[in-house]
Design a protein around this motif. Structure first.
Motif, PDB file in Angstrom:
ATOM      1  N   CYS A 190       0.858  -1.489  -0.136  1.00  0.00           N
ATOM      2  CA  CYS A 190      -0.190   0.001  -0.101  1.00  0.00           C
ATOM      3  C   CYS A 190       0.863   1.359   0.157  1.00  0.00           C
ATOM      4  CB  CYS A 190      -0.890  -0.097   1.257  1.00  0.00           C
ATOM      5  SG  CYS A 190      -2.048   1.515   1.310  1.00  0.00           S
ATOM      6  N   GLY A 191       0.619   2.030  -0.757  1.00  0.00           N
ATOM      7  CA  GLY A 191       1.088   3.330  -0.829  1.00  0.00           C
ATOM      8  C   GLY A 191       1.156   4.383   0.402  1.00  0.00           C
ATOM      9  N   TYR A 192       0.252   4.081   1.358  1.00  0.00           N
ATOM     10  CA  TYR A 192       0.263   4.668   2.474  1.00  0.00           C
ATOM     11  C   TYR A 192       0.940   3.987   3.573  1.00  0.00           C
ATOM     12  CZ  TYR A 192      -2.921   7.806   0.427  1.00  0.00           C
ATOM     13  OH  TYR A 192      -3.534   8.569  -0.881  1.00  0.00           O
ATOM     14  N   ARG A 193       1.693   2.866   3.338  1.00  0.00           N
ATOM     15  CA  ARG A 193       2.506   2.038   4.571  1.00  0.00           C
ATOM     16  C   ARG A 193       3.428   2.887   5.123  1.00  0.00           C
ATOM     17  NH1 ARG A 193       4.392   0.280  -0.170  1.00  0.00           N
ATOM     18  NH2 ARG A 193       6.567  -0.250  -0.391  1.00  0.00           N
ATOM     19  N   THR A 194       3.735   2.981   6.444  1.00  0.00           N
ATOM     20  CA  THR A 194       4.700   3.658   6.979  1.00  0.00           C
ATOM     21  C   THR A 194       6.062   3.330   6.677  1.00  0.00           C
ATOM     22  OG1 THR A 194       3.072   4.237   8.735  1.00  0.00           O
ATOM     23  CG2 THR A 194       5.554   4.656   9.293  1.00  0.00           C
ATOM     24  N   MET A 195       6.947   4.539   6.407  1.00  0.00           N
ATOM     25  CA  MET A 195       8.288   3.898   6.306  1.00  0.00           C
ATOM     26  C   MET A 195       9.090   4.883   6.969  1.00  0.00           C
ATOM     27  SD  MET A 195       8.246   2.982   2.216  1.00  0.00           S
ATOM     28  CE  MET A 195       9.864   2.200   2.301  1.00  0.00           C
ATOM     29  N   ASP A 196      10.466   4.227   7.320  1.00  0.00           N
ATOM     30  CA  ASP A 196      11.263   5.098   8.020  1.00  0.00           C
ATOM     31  C   ASP A 196      12.358   5.458   7.037  1.00  0.00           C
ATOM     32  OD1 ASP A 196      10.064   4.856  10.581  1.00  0.00           O
ATOM     33  OD2 ASP A 196      11.058   2.899  10.907  1.00  0.00           O
ATOM     34  N   CYS A 197      12.939   6.637   7.015  1.00  0.00           N
ATOM     35  CA  CYS A 197      14.174   7.005   6.184  1.00  0.00           C
ATOM     36  C   CYS A 197      15.297   6.036   6.229  1.00  0.00           C
ATOM     37  CB  CYS A 197      14.349   8.414   6.297  1.00  0.00           C
ATOM     38  SG  CYS A 197      15.774   8.936   5.293  1.00  0.00           S
ATOM     39  N   GLU A 198      15.913   5.461   5.357  1.00  0.00           N
ATOM     40  CA  GLU A 198      16.995   4.546   5.405  1.00  0.00           C
ATOM     41  C   GLU A 198      18.534   5.417   5.589  1.00  0.00           C
ATOM     42  OE1 GLU A 198      16.706   1.978   2.241  1.00  0.00           O
ATOM     43  OE2 GLU A 198      15.058   0.907   3.122  1.00  0.00           O
ATOM     44  N   ASN A 199      18.233   6.715   5.355  1.00  0.00           N
ATOM     45  CA  ASN A 199      19.766   7.428   5.424  1.00  0.00           C
ATOM     46  C   ASN A 199      20.104   7.581   6.696  1.00  0.00           C
ATOM     47  OD1 ASN A 199      19.802   7.903   2.510  1.00  0.00           O
ATOM     48  ND2 ASN A 199      18.210   9.585   2.861  1.00  0.00           N
ATOM     49  N   GLU A 200      21.423   7.238   7.104  1.00  0.00           N
ATOM     50  CA  GLU A 200      21.768   7.092   8.619  1.00  0.00           C
ATOM     51  C   GLU A 200      21.737   8.583   9.157  1.00  0.00           C
ATOM     52  OE1 GLU A 200      25.751   6.076  11.109  1.00  0.00           O
ATOM     53  OE2 GLU A 200      25.598   5.525   8.905  1.00  0.00           O
ATOM     54  N   GLY A 201      21.210   8.687  10.369  1.00  0.00           N
ATOM     55  CA  GLY A 201      21.030  10.033  11.116  1.00  0.00           C
ATOM     56  C   GLY A 201      19.573  10.664  10.953  1.00  0.00           C
ATOM     57  N   CYS A 202      18.993  10.169   9.921  1.00  0.00           N
ATOM     58  CA  CYS A 202      17.637  10.625   9.752  1.00  0.00           C
ATOM     59  C   CYS A 202      16.440   9.861  10.310  1.00  0.00           C
ATOM     60  CB  CYS A 202      17.181  10.819   8.096  1.00  0.00           C
ATOM     61  SG  CYS A 202      15.721  11.401   7.739  1.00  0.00           S
ATOM     62  N   ASN A 203      15.679  10.644  11.119  1.00  0.00           N
ATOM     63  CA  ASN A 203      14.565   9.998  11.895  1.00  0.00           C
ATOM     64  C   ASN A 203      13.008  10.289  11.129  1.00  0.00           C
ATOM     65  OD1 ASN A 203      16.389   9.007  13.996  1.00  0.00           O
ATOM     66  ND2 ASN A 203      16.250  11.192  14.789  1.00  0.00           N
ATOM     67  N   ALA A 204      13.127  10.699   9.922  1.00  0.00           N
ATOM     68  CA  ALA A 204      11.937  10.935   9.245  1.00  0.00           C
ATOM     69  C   ALA A 204      11.089   9.922   9.123  1.00  0.00           C
ATOM     70  CB  ALA A 204      11.905  11.677   7.856  1.00  0.00           C
ATOM     71  N   VAL A 205       9.800  10.039   9.254  1.00  0.00           N
ATOM     72  CA  VAL A 205       8.802   9.001   8.968  1.00  0.00           C
ATOM     73  C   VAL A 205       7.788   9.165   8.005  1.00  0.00           C
ATOM     74  CG1 VAL A 205       7.038   7.504  10.099  1.00  0.00           C
ATOM     75  CG2 VAL A 205       9.346   8.067  11.610  1.00  0.00           C
ATOM     76  N   PHE A 206       7.600   8.555   7.065  1.00  0.00           N
ATOM     77  CA  PHE A 206       6.562   9.032   5.868  1.00  0.00           C
ATOM     78  C   PHE A 206       5.984   7.567   5.492  1.00  0.00           C
ATOM     79  CE2 PHE A 206      11.020   8.780   4.698  1.00  0.00           C
ATOM     80  CZ  PHE A 206      11.050   8.021   3.712  1.00  0.00           C
ATOM     81  N   CYS A 207       5.032   8.335   4.546  1.00  0.00           N
ATOM     82  CA  CYS A 207       4.255   6.864   3.849  1.00  0.00           C
ATOM     83  C   CYS A 207       5.105   6.590   2.501  1.00  0.00           C
ATOM     84  CB  CYS A 207       2.656   7.284   3.580  1.00  0.00           C
ATOM     85  SG  CYS A 207       2.333   8.738   2.555  1.00  0.00           S
TER      86      CYS A 207
END
Length: 274
Positions: A190-207
């Motif tokens: 699903c395009g709205y599933r929650t994902m965490d940024c994979e870049n080290e140091g980034c804490n962003a959470v987005f769909c």
């Protein structure tokens, strides 16, 4: 006359209709933004409701006004589609007002806060004073620090409001499935599933659907030098510093500027100009 419906036909009909499993995923970033509007709105309502009253303070009415605010926002969101779409003949574009969920909920909050102003707030110059803004900011911060309205509670309300006002289904998933297994499989893509940024140091959470847009601006992403030097592992947020200070391809004054050359040259070339 229609033939009698057998028990087997009833069972088959139930199987055909089946239970409905709804995908309840949504734009996590937008839900967070909506939830962030609640405390300032509540603070505004509490401050304006008690200004000039020596017997009450914003904190003394916060619990009751919060309950009123939740009920008000929920009711307004539930009737939003009927009021702004159905009554306009189904033309969702006939109104100039924004239908973006954040704008819609912000308008609800403003309307609620306005309704809670007491007489002193309405007839004095209080609404335009800098002191009012300071008091609102201070009370909102006080509620945040004390945990008066926890983030997860605000986000649950934001989820409900988003789904109620997002009549175009642009910010949440409305897909339905016959079985829980089908819903589970959908959740993996699903395009709205929650994902965490994979870049080290980034804490962003987005769909998931926002992954590319976030990655294109993530300050923690490792990218090649914008000036095409041999350095390939530069964090995006460090790019300006690199390009100005240590990059061998940065622009510097020509070594012969003292005798009249006003051209800029790359540092690497300039170092060999002599």
């Amino acid at each position: 006359m229609d033939p009698p419906v057998s028990d087997l036909d009833k069972i088959d009909d139930q199987k055909e209709k089946g239970p409905s499993f709804h995908c309840d995923l949504y734009d996590t970033e937008l839900v967070h933004k909506i939830s962030q509007t609640f405390l300032p709105g509540l603070a505004t309502a509490c401050v304006d409701n008690t200004t000039g009253d020596i017997f009450r303070s914003p904190g003394s009415v916060a619990a009751d006004i919060r309950k009123e605010m939740i009920d008000y926002l929920t009711h307004r969101s539930e009737t939003f589609v009927a009021e702004h779409i159905v009554l306009q003949g189904g033309d969702s574009d006939s109104s100039e007002a924004s239908h973006h969920p954040l704008d819609v909920v912000s308008d609800f909050i403003d309307d609620f806060a306005t309704s809670k102003r007491n007489l002193f707030s309405r007839v004095s110059g209080w609404l335009l004073s800098e002191r009012r803004e300071d008091n609102v900011d201070d009370f909102a911060q006080e509620m945040e620090i004390s945990g008066f309205w926890l983030t997860d509670h605000r986000e649950r309300l934001a989820q409900t409001l988003l789904k109620n006002v997002d009549f175009k289904n642009a910010f949440h998933c409305e897909m339905k499935f016959r079985t829980g297994e089908e819903l589970g499989e959908h959740g993996l893509s699903c395009g709205y599933r929650t994902m965490d940024c994979e870049n080290e140091g980034c804490n962003a959470v987005f769909c998931a659907r926002q992954m590319e847009s976030h990655d294109s601006v993530c300050p923690f992403k490792i990218v090649p030098c914008e000036q095409s030097c041999d350095e390939s592992g530069i964090m995006r947020r460090e790019m300006d510093r690199h390009c100005i200070t240590v990059c061998p391809m940065k622009l510097v004054n020509c070594a012969f500027r003292a005798v009249g050359c006003l051209s800029d040259v790359q540092y690497l070339q300039g170092s060999f100009s002599g």
